[in-house]
Design a protein around this motif. Structure first.
Motif, PDB file in Angstrom:
ATOM      1  N   ARG A 132       0.969  -1.076   0.117  1.00 24.03           N
ATOM      2  CA  ARG A 132      -0.025   0.112   0.007  1.00 24.03           C
ATOM      3  C   ARG A 132       0.634   1.242  -0.290  1.00 24.03           C
ATOM      4  NH1 ARG A 132      -5.008  -0.221   2.431  1.00 24.03           N
ATOM      5  NH2 ARG A 132      -5.144   1.674   2.312  1.00 24.03           N
ATOM      6  N   VAL A 133       0.554   2.097  -0.238  1.00 20.68           N
ATOM      7  CA  VAL A 133       1.058   3.593  -0.579  1.00 20.68           C
ATOM      8  C   VAL A 133      -0.252   4.870   0.677  1.00 20.68           C
ATOM      9  CG1 VAL A 133       2.052   5.842  -1.560  1.00 20.68           C
ATOM     10  CG2 VAL A 133       2.314   3.371  -2.795  1.00 20.68           C
ATOM     11  N   LEU A 134       0.477   5.540   1.144  1.00 28.60           N
ATOM     12  CA  LEU A 134      -0.459   6.392   2.428  1.00 28.60           C
ATOM     13  C   LEU A 134       0.683   7.472   1.596  1.00 28.60           C
ATOM     14  CD1 LEU A 134      -0.407   4.193   5.656  1.00 28.60           C
ATOM     15  CD2 LEU A 134      -2.160   4.295   3.844  1.00 28.60           C
ATOM     16  N   GLN A 135      -1.434   8.687   1.562  1.00 28.57           N
ATOM     17  CA  GLN A 135      -0.313   9.841   1.172  1.00 28.57           C
ATOM     18  C   GLN A 135      -0.017  10.598   2.837  1.00 28.57           C
ATOM     19  OE1 GLN A 135       0.522  11.148  -1.430  1.00 28.57           O
ATOM     20  NE2 GLN A 135      -0.521   9.444  -2.138  1.00 28.57           N
ATOM     21  N   THR A 136       0.643  11.565   3.100  1.00 29.15           N
ATOM     22  CA  THR A 136       1.333  11.792   4.251  1.00 29.15           C
ATOM     23  C   THR A 136       1.118  13.800   4.102  1.00 29.15           C
ATOM     24  OG1 THR A 136       3.861  12.875   3.601  1.00 29.15           O
ATOM     25  CG2 THR A 136       2.803  10.295   4.526  1.00 29.15           C
ATOM     26  N   GLY A 137       1.020  13.824   5.299  1.00 26.78           N
ATOM     27  CA  GLY A 137       1.156  15.314   4.985  1.00 26.78           C
ATOM     28  C   GLY A 137       2.154  16.434   4.741  1.00 26.78           C
ATOM     29  N   CYS A 138       3.486  15.122   5.017  1.00 29.79           N
ATOM     30  CA  CYS A 138       4.749  15.727   4.155  1.00 29.79           C
ATOM     31  C   CYS A 138       4.831  16.287   2.593  1.00 29.79           C
ATOM     32  CB  CYS A 138       5.994  15.212   4.655  1.00 29.79           C
ATOM     33  SG  CYS A 138       5.400  15.419   6.311  1.00 29.79           S
ATOM     34  N   GLY A 139       3.995  15.474   2.013  1.00 26.51           N
ATOM     35  CA  GLY A 139       4.039  15.601   0.717  1.00 26.51           C
ATOM     36  C   GLY A 139       4.605  14.746   0.143  1.00 26.51           C
ATOM     37  N   ALA A 140       5.855  13.753   0.360  1.00 28.70           N
ATOM     38  CA  ALA A 140       6.069  12.755   0.294  1.00 28.70           C
ATOM     39  C   ALA A 140       5.664  11.574   0.599  1.00 28.70           C
ATOM     40  CB  ALA A 140       8.001  12.442   0.552  1.00 28.70           C
ATOM     41  N   PRO A 141       4.822  10.290   0.213  1.00 24.55           N
ATOM     42  CA  PRO A 141       3.951   9.318   0.561  1.00 24.55           C
ATOM     43  C   PRO A 141       4.344   8.421   0.708  1.00 24.55           C
ATOM     44  CG  PRO A 141       5.125   8.642  -1.926  1.00 24.55           C
ATOM     45  CD  PRO A 141       5.203  10.094  -1.807  1.00 24.55           C
ATOM     46  N   ALA A 142       3.715   7.705   1.738  1.00 27.58           N
ATOM     47  CA  ALA A 142       4.688   6.402   2.763  1.00 27.58           C
ATOM     48  C   ALA A 142       4.479   4.638   2.027  1.00 27.58           C
ATOM     49  CB  ALA A 142       4.226   6.425   4.253  1.00 27.58           C
ATOM     50  N   ASP A 143       5.636   4.309   1.758  1.00 22.87           N
ATOM     51  CA  ASP A 143       5.098   2.781   0.766  1.00 22.87           C
ATOM     52  C   ASP A 143       5.725   2.306   1.611  1.00 22.87           C
ATOM     53  OD1 ASP A 143       8.107   3.940   0.447  1.00 22.87           O
ATOM     54  OD2 ASP A 143       7.991   4.465  -1.294  1.00 22.87           O
ATOM     55  N   ASP A 144       6.378   0.997   0.649  1.00 18.72           N
ATOM     56  CA  ASP A 144       6.615  -0.140   1.500  1.00 18.72           C
ATOM     57  C   ASP A 144       8.386   0.376   2.267  1.00 18.72           C
ATOM     58  OD1 ASP A 144       4.697  -2.049   1.018  1.00 18.72           O
ATOM     59  OD2 ASP A 144       5.578  -2.642  -0.392  1.00 18.72           O
ATOM     60  N   ASN A 145       9.304   1.426   1.949  1.00 21.67           N
ATOM     61  CA  ASN A 145      10.137   1.617   2.409  1.00 21.67           C
ATOM     62  C   ASN A 145      10.204   2.877   3.633  1.00 21.67           C
ATOM     63  OD1 ASN A 145      12.150   0.056   1.187  1.00 21.67           O
ATOM     64  ND2 ASN A 145      11.639   0.735  -1.050  1.00 21.67           N
TER      65      ASN A 145
END
Length: 294
Positions: A132-145
């Protein structure tokens, strides 16, 4: 003949006057340049003084907050003994383990802050499901890494796949592996999580924001030190083994990098190891105040 001589005399006198005027103009230009240089130097000195005052102000705030934390909290009684590498026989998920560690870290810092009349720390967390990929408030998405703290939405993001790879020792390709480091074990995961929680503390204390646009290294090393302080309290309470300590040190070395000229440089493998041990060996939050600002 007399008329010619008179004309020549007039021309000579005029030439002398022009030369005097040129000298006066040159002198005025030099004076103006000297004045401009002096004004420039005064401006530079004033800016330097303002920057020095700002650094002193920040240092005083950090020392006032972190420098006094040791006094109020008995180190050996600050966490429960549930974070351990040995004796874990119950089945569970990596998400459950991350939650358990985060609660453990949060309890320690909550007690420490409240004992020093500071507001209770608050932070959200999101364990990113595999694939999955989550959108974050910092712009950079949160992925498997993902393994980072986002101050914009006050959330710690850690990917289940990334944490599992550390837990099992399967992660490869980290810069510090060339120095003998290896991200491994349940306490390697705990180190990463405690480090990211420390970034939340830096944000709440008003010192993390100073790092934006500047070198990351002082703030990363301070977070390593603060992670070591938490681990020291868990070790003193009997919940952490020597094997756990070795896992944390090995992981700290593995995540070090060699991009010493880059703004995103987090510290060399040996610097990160030393910072974590600084916190662990002292068990004292005030030991971490020296890292910021540099």
């Amino acid at each position: 003949m007399r008329a010619l001589l008179a004309a020549l005399l007039v021309l000579l006198l005029a030439g002398c006057g022009a030369a005097d005027d040129a000298q006066d103009l040159a002198r005025d230009a030099r004076d103006r340049l000297r004045d401009q240089q002096a004004q420039f130097e005064r401006t530079i000195d004033e800016q330097r003084d303002r920057l020095r005052d700002r650094v002193d102000e920040v240092r005083a705030r950090i020392e006032a907050v972190l420098g006094d934390l040791e006094r109020a909290v008995p180190r050996a009684e600050r966490t429960d003994p549930e974070v351990r590498a040995q004796g874990r026989t119950e089945p569970g998920t990596i998400e459950a383990y991350l939650t358990q560690v985060l609660q453990n870290v949060d309890r320690y810092w909550t007690r420490t802050f409240l004992a020093n009349d500071l507001p209770e720390p608050r932070v959200a967390y999101a364990w990113v499901p595999a694939g999955r990929v989550l959108q974050t408030g910092c712009g950079a998405p949160a992925d498997d890494n993902a393994a980072f703290y986002c101050p914009a939405d006050d959330t710690i993001y850690v990917a289940a796949r990334f944490a599992s790879a550390i837990y099992t020792g399967a992660i490869r390709g980290l810069p510090g592996e060339s120095e003998g480091g290896r991200a491994v074990g349940d306490f390697g995961v705990a180190y990463v999580l405690a480090h990211e929680y420390a970034h939340n503390l830096q944000e709440e204390l008003g010192i993390f924001t100073i790092g934006r646009g500047n070198s990351s290294k002082p703030f990363e090393l301070q977070a390593d030190c603060m992670a070591g302080v938490w681990a020291s309290s868990a070790f003193a309470a009997g919940g952490v083994t020597q094997e756990d300590v070795e896992e944390a040190v090995s992981t700290a070395i593995a995540v070090g990098d060699f991009d010493t000229s880059g703004a995103n440089h987090h510290g060399t493998p040996q610097e990160r190891r030393a910072a974590w041990l600084d916190g662990f060996e002292t068990g004292d939050p005030s030991a971490c105040s020296r890292y910021v600002p540099t």
